[in-house]
Write a protein that holds these residues in place. Structure first.
Motif, short mmCIF file in Angstrom:
data_model
loop_
_atom_site.label_atom_id
_atom_site.label_comp_id
_atom_site.label_asym_id
_atom_site.label_seq_id
_atom_site.Cartn_x
_atom_site.Cartn_y
_atom_site.Cartn_z
N ASP A 253 27.13 19.46 41.86
CA ASP A 253 27.95 20.00 42.78
C ASP A 253 27.74 21.44 43.47
O ASP A 253 28.35 21.76 44.38
CB ASP A 253 29.38 19.80 42.56
CG ASP A 253 29.93 18.41 42.25
OD1 ASP A 253 29.50 17.46 43.00
OD2 ASP A 253 30.69 18.01 41.43
N ALA A 254 26.83 22.21 42.61
CA ALA A 254 26.62 23.48 42.93
C ALA A 254 25.41 23.38 44.04
O ALA A 254 24.74 22.41 44.41
CB ALA A 254 25.94 24.25 41.89
N ARG A 255 25.42 24.49 45.07
CA ARG A 255 24.67 24.59 46.07
C ARG A 255 23.01 24.38 45.69
O ARG A 255 22.30 23.56 46.31
CB ARG A 255 24.58 25.97 46.49
CG ARG A 255 23.82 26.16 47.78
CD ARG A 255 23.82 27.58 48.42
NE ARG A 255 25.19 27.84 49.01
CZ ARG A 255 26.15 28.82 48.47
NH1 ARG A 255 25.55 29.38 47.39
NH2 ARG A 255 27.12 28.83 48.62
N GLU A 256 22.68 24.76 44.61
CA GLU A 256 21.34 24.82 43.95
C GLU A 256 21.08 22.88 43.86
O GLU A 256 20.02 22.58 43.97
CB GLU A 256 21.15 25.36 42.81
CG GLU A 256 21.27 27.00 42.92
CD GLU A 256 22.47 27.68 42.80
OE1 GLU A 256 22.59 28.87 43.08
OE2 GLU A 256 23.50 26.70 42.69
N GLY A 257 21.91 22.75 42.94
CA GLY A 257 21.82 20.93 42.68
C GLY A 257 21.83 20.28 43.85
O GLY A 257 20.86 19.33 43.83
N LYS A 258 22.68 20.29 44.91
CA LYS A 258 22.60 19.61 46.14
C LYS A 258 21.22 20.06 46.81
O LYS A 258 20.75 18.86 47.43
CB LYS A 258 23.77 20.20 46.96
CG LYS A 258 25.06 19.50 46.26
CD LYS A 258 26.44 20.11 47.32
CE LYS A 258 27.52 19.74 46.81
NZ LYS A 258 28.89 20.35 47.65
N PHE A 259 20.76 21.17 46.98
CA PHE A 259 19.37 21.38 47.64
C PHE A 259 18.41 20.63 46.84
O PHE A 259 17.68 20.11 47.38
CB PHE A 259 19.45 22.98 47.60
CG PHE A 259 18.00 23.38 48.30
CD1 PHE A 259 17.68 22.79 49.51
CD2 PHE A 259 17.36 24.38 47.74
CE1 PHE A 259 16.73 23.34 50.21
CE2 PHE A 259 16.23 24.84 48.45
CZ PHE A 259 15.72 24.29 49.44
N ALA A 260 18.38 20.81 45.56
CA ALA A 260 17.32 20.25 44.69
C ALA A 260 17.22 18.61 45.07
O ALA A 260 16.29 17.90 45.23
CB ALA A 260 17.59 20.27 43.24
N LYS A 261 18.45 17.93 45.02
CA LYS A 261 18.69 16.60 45.29
C LYS A 261 18.03 16.33 46.68
O LYS A 261 17.27 15.34 47.00
CB LYS A 261 19.92 16.16 45.23
CG LYS A 261 20.32 14.73 45.29
CD LYS A 261 21.54 14.33 45.03
CE LYS A 261 21.52 12.54 45.35
NZ LYS A 261 23.10 12.09 45.15
N GLN A 262 18.60 16.94 47.90
CA GLN A 262 17.96 17.00 49.03
C GLN A 262 16.43 16.80 49.14
O GLN A 262 15.70 16.13 49.82
CB GLN A 262 18.47 18.00 50.00
CG GLN A 262 19.89 17.82 50.32
CD GLN A 262 20.43 18.74 51.32
OE1 GLN A 262 20.29 19.78 50.97
NE2 GLN A 262 20.76 18.44 52.33
N LEU A 263 15.88 17.97 48.30
CA LEU A 263 14.31 18.13 48.46
C LEU A 263 13.77 16.80 47.73
O LEU A 263 12.63 16.33 48.46
CB LEU A 263 14.02 19.45 47.67
CG LEU A 263 14.50 20.80 48.23
CD1 LEU A 263 14.02 21.85 47.31
CD2 LEU A 263 13.88 20.99 49.55
N VAL A 264 14.36 16.49 46.74
CA VAL A 264 13.67 15.24 45.97
C VAL A 264 13.74 13.99 47.02
O VAL A 264 12.62 13.32 47.18
CB VAL A 264 14.42 14.89 44.59
CG1 VAL A 264 13.86 13.54 44.21
CG2 VAL A 264 14.05 16.03 43.60
#
Length: 320
Positions: A253-264
């Motif tokens: 739910d963190a900004r970094e986690g959401k960004f990582a998921k989008q990238l993948v």
């Protein structure tokens, strides 16, 4: 040349000559021989200090080296010898980086022998920074390619990290390991992205063990995923994402986690436009640093290549 500089040069020359004259004296007893070497080493140190004050860095470094040789070889004083070598390196660093590295390396060896690992680690880091700066200048001059200075910088940062770890100086060790990961992935040609990904994951796991540092884990985990993606390994990135979600329940739910998921997801869908949009949105809130930008450029190029999208090079890639 200022009057002060010239005066210090004259004073340094006098002390240097005093040290040389002292060494030529004949002695008959062990105690007087030892005193002779101590007096000569003191004179060379005074000469070095005078030269340093006057801005004569090469002369100061050479005088410190003379003193270090006496302390090491004749007086068997590792502490004094390592201090003089460290001071010599500091002087040479301003004018002769190669000689500075040689002095620092000799000091590191003596410090390790004396069990002073924290100081040895600091000098190893100093060596790494000299090589890193030299490598950056070399890359600016020749456009990249194989860069021995960067390889040497990585090795020295790794050595510094290991020495810091032996002294339980975990924050300093982590800082050096971050440099290893950063240079391995961003400055080597070809890059060692898998090595960097493993380091970032290890650093993230370490952060989770500390209440003070646990929030830093998210950045390390994001960097690890970026390395997998830049390496063209979306499966490895997806697996890492799953691991990090299970290790840190706040990551998803963190900004970094959401960004990582989008990238993948964008890489798996061969969607360069979606990736550019995700980068733009993330950059609006959390500014992308140069290292992340370079990794994302690699990721986008791999997507465009797989999808058959044309492009003439890095200048044609716009993440935003």
């Amino acid at each position: 040349m200022s009057a002060l500089s010239q005066a210090q040069r004259t004073k340094g020359d006098a002390y240097l000559q005093e040290g040389k004259s002292t060494l030529k004296k004949s002695t008959w007893f062990a105690s007087s021989t030892e005193q002779k070497y101590e007096d000569a080493a003191e004179s060379f140190t005074k000469a070095a200090n005078a030269y340093k004050v006057g801005g004569w860095n090469d002369e100061a470094g050479a005088a410190y080296q003379r003193a270090a040789e006496l302390y090491r070889d004749k007086l068997k004083s590792l502490n004094e010898a390592s201090k003089c070598l460290s001071d010599a390196g500091e002087c040479f660093k301003k004018s002769n980086p190669t000689e500075a590295v040689a002095c620092y390396r000799s000091a590191v060896t003596l410090l390790c022998d004396a069990g002073r690992l924290n100081q040895a680690a600091k000098l190893s880091k100093e060596i790494a920074e000299i090589f890193e700066n030299d490598g950056a200048a070399e890359e600016d001059g020749n456009g990249g390619g194989g860069n021995p200075a960067i390889v040497a910088a990585i090795a020295s940062y790794q050595q510094a990290a290991e020495l810091f770890e032996m002294e339980k100086a975990n924050s300093q060790a982590s800082s050096c390991l971050q440099k290893v990961a950063e240079l391995s992935s961003g400055a080597l040609d070809p890059p060692e992205l898998l090595r960097a990904a493993e380091i970032y994951e290890s650093l993230g796991r370490q952060c989770l063990e500390s209440n003070l540092l646990k929030y830093n884990a998210k950045t390390h985990f994001l960097n690890g995923i970026l390395c997998h993606l830049a390496n063209g390994d979306s499966i490895g990135a997806s697996q890492a994402l799953t691991r990090f979600d299970s290790l840190d329940y706040t990551f998803a739910d963190a900004r970094e986690g959401k960004f990582a998921k989008q990238l993948v997801e964008c890489v798996e869908a061969f969607d360069p436009e979606g990736l550019a949009t995700a980068c733009f949105e993330y950059d609006r809130i959390s500014k992308l640093d140069p290292w992340k930008t370079s990794m994302l450029l690699k990721v986008k190029r791999s997507i465009e290549g797989s999808a058959g999208v044309g492009g003439d090079g890095e200048d044609d890639i716009d993440l935003t």
